[in-house]
Write a protein that holds these residues in place. Structure first.
Motif, PDB file in Angstrom:
ATOM      1  N   UNK A 144       0.645  -1.188  -0.004  1.00  0.00           N
ATOM      2  CA  UNK A 144       0.029   0.126   0.112  1.00  0.00           C
ATOM      3  C   UNK A 144       0.886   1.300  -0.021  1.00  0.00           C
ATOM      4  N   UNK A 145       1.887   1.250   0.755  1.00  0.00           N
ATOM      5  CA  UNK A 145       2.842   2.331   0.908  1.00  0.00           C
ATOM      6  C   UNK A 145       3.649   2.627  -0.460  1.00  0.00           C
ATOM      7  N   UNK A 146       4.057   1.805  -1.255  1.00  0.00           N
ATOM      8  CA  UNK A 146       4.603   1.808  -2.607  1.00  0.00           C
ATOM      9  C   UNK A 146       3.490   2.276  -3.485  1.00  0.00           C
ATOM     10  N   UNK A 147       2.373   1.733  -3.506  1.00  0.00           N
ATOM     11  CA  UNK A 147       1.531   2.420  -4.611  1.00  0.00           C
ATOM     12  C   UNK A 147       1.006   3.567  -4.385  1.00  0.00           C
ATOM     13  N   UNK A 148       0.776   3.921  -2.835  1.00  0.00           N
ATOM     14  CA  UNK A 148       0.406   5.245  -2.460  1.00  0.00           C
ATOM     15  C   UNK A 148       1.353   6.437  -2.943  1.00  0.00           C
TER      16      UNK A 148
END
Length: 474
Positions: free
Chosen positions: A368-372
């Motif tokens: 989620x952090x990478x996508x965000x």
């Protein structure tokens, strides 16, 4: 209202914040909202940044010390940590592939993204950071009226540095292939702790300190460990106290953020949520892929005795609890029961692997952090190059070690990842409206990953319950 769960209060707060922002646009209250309500949202961000560094530092040290005797860093410990590391890198990589393919941040009107880019360049100038890529909207005289409007609306016009025109960013000096290793090792850890942008240095120090502490005699190490565990509890309590006021802070943050982005034009609010819809679908696609395709495939490859259906059925009680609590720690007792009773893993393995996983394995959070981060960069017309995306992989992987196994802890770590690539950590406010449901799903992924690694390690060690019982029968 008192008996209402905190996450429902936060959801109500963010919805009211959005409604307030829309009404501000219709009735021309944006200036009041930006001057009197938005500051409370920025205070919320400052409080989270205040505890981010010490929380990461003591959580990582505590997690490593939790391994116990240095002998536990042998075959079982190394296999466990290596497999957790592999699944985390895999999750982050899948997330980056999805977000670069779908490009959820570009599904907005170009004029809105242009304003976002100008706001980013103003922020970068204010913070003294060079702006990303070779785009420089502040250098284009034709944008002057828009620049003045954005600067005034978002409060940047009060900063003296904004008065100076931003010059073209000079090319950075070429660095060697091992520069990233040099950047990870701090010369002065106290200097590194002065800025969230140096989080990689802090993580390196925490890992080094934790491993060294394992080799110190108990008489000397026990007081240090007690202090570290005590400090960890204090900072977690600070998170708890901040989250009690989160509904109000979230209201202020969303009201201010949306008003700053939309001004007195409510149509821009709907453009904002169009982008968030694509972002949410991208995150959900990645999380569901990990939970229901990647993990069962890994399980099937290493553990022949379990079918796809039996694995998911065996872990489903823990998944349901993870979804409802958004906490890997709260789910741990049920995860232990599911892994031992349903997946037939030896308790000696599960009791060692699963607690470590609840601390260091945050596959869903890392994805989620990478996508965000890439989504927020796209939202602001920023192109992150390969090197910066590799930095995201490294930072998200290492920061996941320090993510507390509690609801919304990933937001604090997201701020760290944003800072690592020179982006504004306050941008977490943009994704807050949809974060709660995504937090629930990514916790399911975290718990499923813990169960997968535990079962695989048990199989590799030949210590499943079925194997043990067969040996006894012989």
């Amino acid at each position: 209202m008192k008996n209402l769960a905190l996450h429902w209060k936060i959801i109500i707060g963010l919805l009211l914040g959005i409604v307030w922002a829309v009404l501000s646009g219709f009735f021309g209250w944006s200036e009041f909202t930006i001057n009197w309500i938005a500051p409370w949202g920025r205070i919320f961000i400052s409080l989270l940044k205040l505890i981010a560094i010490p929380l990461v530092l003591f959580s990582i040290i505590g997690g490593i010390v939790g391994l116990g005797d240095p002998k536990h860093l042998g075959k079982l410990g190394l296999r466990t940590l290596l497999l957790y590391l592999v699944t985390t890198i895999l999750a982050v990589s899948i997330g980056l592939i999805l977000v670069n393919a779908v490009k959820p941040g570009v599904w907005m009107d170009k004029s809105v993204r242009t304003e976002n880019r100008i706001a980013y360049e103003l922020w970068a100038q204010q913070e003294g950071h060079p702006a990303h890529d070779n785009t420089c909207l502040l250098c284009d005289d034709s944008n002057q009226s828009l620049i003045d409007e954005v600067a005034k609306r978002r409060g940047y016009d009060q900063d003296e540095n904004v008065a100076k025109r931003l010059k073209q960013v000079s090319e950075q000096k070429e660095s060697g292939p091992l520069q990233f290793l040099e950047d990870m090792v701090p010369e002065n850890v106290f200097w590194a702790m002065s800025d969230n942008a140096h989080m990689l240095k802090i993580i390196f120090f925490a890992i080094f300190f934790g491993i060294s502490l394992l080799f110190v005699p108990d008489k000397q190490s026990k007081p240090v460990i007690n202090v570290i565990n005590g400090l960890t509890e204090v900072f977690l309590k600070m998170v708890d106290l901040i989250m009690k006021a989160a509904p109000f802070f979230v209201f202020a943050l969303l009201a201010g953020l949306v008003s700053e982005m939309a001004g007195d034009d409510p149509a821009k609010v709907f453009e904002m949520f169009k982008g968030l819809t694509w972002y949410s679908l991208t995150v959900l696609a990645g999380l569901l892929l990990m939970a229901f395709v990647i993990y069962p495939t890994i399980m099937k490859f290493f553990v022949k005795r379990l079918s796809y259906k039996s694995f998911l059925k065996g872990i489903s009680p823990a998944q349901m609890l993870a979804f409802s609590t958004s906490s890997s720690a709260a789910t741990l007792p049920v995860t232990l029961e599911c892994v031992e009773e349903n997946l037939k893993v030896d308790p000696k393995v599960s009791s060692f692997v699963l607690p470590i996983g609840a601390t260091v394995n945050m596959d869903g959070t890392s994805m989620y952090q990478a996508i965000a981060v890439v989504f927020l960069a796209q939202w602001h017309m920023i192109d992150l190059d390969l090197g910066e995306q590799l930095t995201i992989v490294l930072t998200a992987t290492l920061a996941s070690i320090g993510s507390a196994a509690i609801p919304s802890a990933g937001l604090v770590m997201l701020m760290i990842v944003l800072s690592s690539v020179g982006l504004n950590p306050a941008w977490i406010g943009i994704i807050l409206p949809v974060d709660r449901i995504l937090d629930m799903v990514r916790t399911v992924v975290n718990v499923t990953g813990d169960a997968t690694v535990s079962t695989v390690i048990g199989e590799l060690n030949g210590s499943s319950k079925e194997t043990t019982e067969d040996k006894k029968a012989e």
